[in-house]
Design an enzyme around this catalytic site. Sequence first.
Site, PDB file in Angstrom:
ATOM      1  N   LYS A  63     -36.750 -38.511 -13.881  1.00 60.00           N
ATOM      2  CA  LYS A  63     -37.740 -37.989 -15.372  1.00 60.00           C
ATOM      3  C   LYS A  63     -38.662 -38.523 -15.608  1.00 60.00           C
ATOM      4  CE  LYS A  63     -32.794 -40.530 -15.152  1.00 60.00           C
ATOM      5  NZ  LYS A  63     -32.265 -42.666 -15.446  1.00 60.00           N
TER       6      LYS A  63
ATOM      7  N   GLY B 247     -18.729 -35.135 -19.545  1.00 65.04           N
ATOM      8  CA  GLY B 247     -18.637 -33.844 -20.020  1.00 65.04           C
ATOM      9  C   GLY B 247     -17.429 -34.009 -21.291  1.00 65.04           C
TER      10      GLY B 247
END
Lengths: 437, 437
Positions: free
Chosen positions: A207, A16
């Site tokens: 994934k 972030g």
Amino acid sequence: MAEALRVGIAGLGTVGASVARVLAEKAAELTRQCGRDIIVSAVSARDASRDRGVDLSGAKWFDDPVDLACNADIDVFVELIGGEEGAARASVTAALEAGRHVVTANKALLSRHGVELAGIAEERGILLNYEAAVAGGIPVIKTMREAMAGNTVSRVFGILNGTCNYILTRMEAEGLSFEDCLKDAQRLGYAEADPTFDIEGNDTAHKLSILTSLAFGSRIAPDDIYLEGISNITQADIRAASELGYRIKLLGVAQRTETGIEQRVHPTMVPTASVIAQVHGVTNAVAIETDILGELLLSGPGAGGNATASAVIGDIADIAKSRPGFQHGPVFGRPAKELHPYVRARMRTHEGGYFIRLTVHDRAGVFAAVATRMAENEISLESIVQHANGANPETQKTVILVTHETTEAAVRRAVEGIVADGHLVDKPQVIRIERAG
Amino acid sequence: MAEALRVGIAGLGTVGASVARVLAEKAAELTRQCGRDIIVSAVSARDASRDRGVDLSGAKWFDDPVDLACNADIDVFVELIGGEEGAARASVTAALEAGRHVVTANKALLSRHGVELAGIAEERGILLNYEAAVAGGIPVIKTMREAMAGNTVSRVFGILNGTCNYILTRMEAEGLSFEDCLKDAQRLGYAEADPTFDIEGNDTAHKLSILTSLAFGSRIAPDDIYLEGISNITQADIRAASELGYRIKLLGVAQRTETGIEQRVHPTMVPTASVIAQVHGVTNAVAIETDILGELLLSGPGAGGNATASAVIGDIADIAKSRPGFQHGPVFGRPAKELHPYVRARMRTHEGGYFIRLTVHDRAGVFAAVATRMAENEISLESIVQHANGANPETQKTVILVTHETTEAAVRRAVEGIVADGHLVDKPQVIRIERAG
């Protein structure tokens, strides 16, 4: 110029903070590329006071990411909180329902709730982008979702976990044990204090489940994955693989078969001369095989703040280049409501070559007994080698078998037979061999 | 559902016929992915009567591609004619000026007129897509133009010509001469009857010039490329490379340096253990290095009707997913009018390692003379090896030097000095070494 695109970031950890910093540092270039400014107008994280190396004073602070998702003046909600439930799920759902585009790096969330979230996004005509959720900086989502339109995928496989690949690379390069490499990986920050999720293959499975859906147009099925981690890989395996012209990698593989779709995560022998065998350390790679394009391989950094931020920013830029009223392509390649149910191919029907390493008592007839079990199950052998390099070379031998293409069921029966014969000193080791170009 | 996207295809050779066939065969899947039908409503080619293995009876026939571009009822003009001028340039220009999206596989056209054509497309707010123009089926344009938004590229390099890579691969694997491999490549259809354009690096240069523009935001400069082909690579080079831990590949490299941008195409030694060294035969590969993402490598089929068609169809699908009024990202990543002038870094300032192979008269003082020329030019050597494996081992020796990082200017001066010293039997061979992960 069009109005600025307003971004709200929820979660200001490594990724972030990196996203916010790059958006600021590359603002002029991004404006040139997107035709409009991209500004961070709202942020949310646990600790408002922490210094993250980036000036966020222009962004409105929200303590609650759901509040940010619903009430901030934003066009795009960037979810970097993590976790398949809780704040991540609640805020992404809220953002989509409020008609805001969403960018997320959250594989767990998508693996579990991706189809539902895609349904909301597609109904609202907004984007749900998630390039960073699989293989970090490698643009595999964009490649499969956009570039491969019209292609029918037969197999997708890859090195999707940097921790495992780092450990296997060092085991091979330096002759160290799994345990020592894991400790080093933890010391260097490549592995968590509790590494189970990585080394037992769960992260790879998350994934893979997303890639499977993109590849085959099926609903995401994270629980229908055959799972085997790397913790029982030994130097004996690594050395034998090398002698046979193979290298061991933890692969996630999804493959279309006659009975359904195989999803499997396990240590795999790939030919040393293949491209994927040269993917070392924390690097990831994905190979995709299709009817029209052929075989494509992408390799690059699979984790890390910057590489992941790059994928997040690519997703944001795609939204910046779009305009209101634009009808986007579906989230998982096909509309969520048209994704067909996942039909699992049972692992027993898997076809391929196998490496089998046996530690046997050194007595007459053992070799013949092993060969007989193989023949009984119609397994033809590419090679069978006997070594005297065990811990007790005077009383034990190592037998290494490499099979031609056979089935998992046949191999399991043969190995069960060998175990029942009572010749083994140790647990048998079975490693699947994967074709790779 | 939105109205069908109407496609006009100009050029029905291998790629064009493949595009038409795949659009027909995968129609249902493409509709699901794009949210609308894609139909071929007009075609143009030289010979209307030829059987191309696909039913084109539903498409209106045009003898003249410019007529098709201007007057057919189409939304997208697909140019597969080839060539940098003539019908290709005229029809693409006409289509863009008529406000039709364009998809092209024409590297020569883009290399020469890409910036001008991009300017027209951007002014009209329409798309000019060209994934198939570089590295066939590999989605390198989409990756650089979209996925890498915000990244600053430092270097892009790749194997961009399948013919050259096929020849070099066979030379290494089978010990054959360049001439024999070229003849086989011609027999198998991997090389043209006149192979100059491929083997002298011009094809690679065209493709590289497009990647350079995407990488550095500069205007395309196809004439400012240092060019060296593979026709003077011998078995002696291949063998020496292998002994030193290198493999020879024809690379196109574009790199940002202090004095400008280097664009160069030449035989290159890459470490045998690198990923790009495992890219064999007609396969292509592109590596991109950036500040945020790090290093990404894509490999896959660089040519062939189907692989190229896959890229063309990906481009068409992107247009099908867009809608009127959509403002697209710029053609070369930055708006055409903001692409800055290309500033060429002179080849003499290139920095890197060098492989130098000399065939010398076997007499006293030669070795010392060679070493002196290196020292004079401040070139430090990683290794210097003398072999007696020349054609006349009694009177000649081979000297192989590998330098540490130095400059092209220093190497040229040193080699000129060695030539002037009169010890050489044969032309000196100089091959640049490239870092590769």
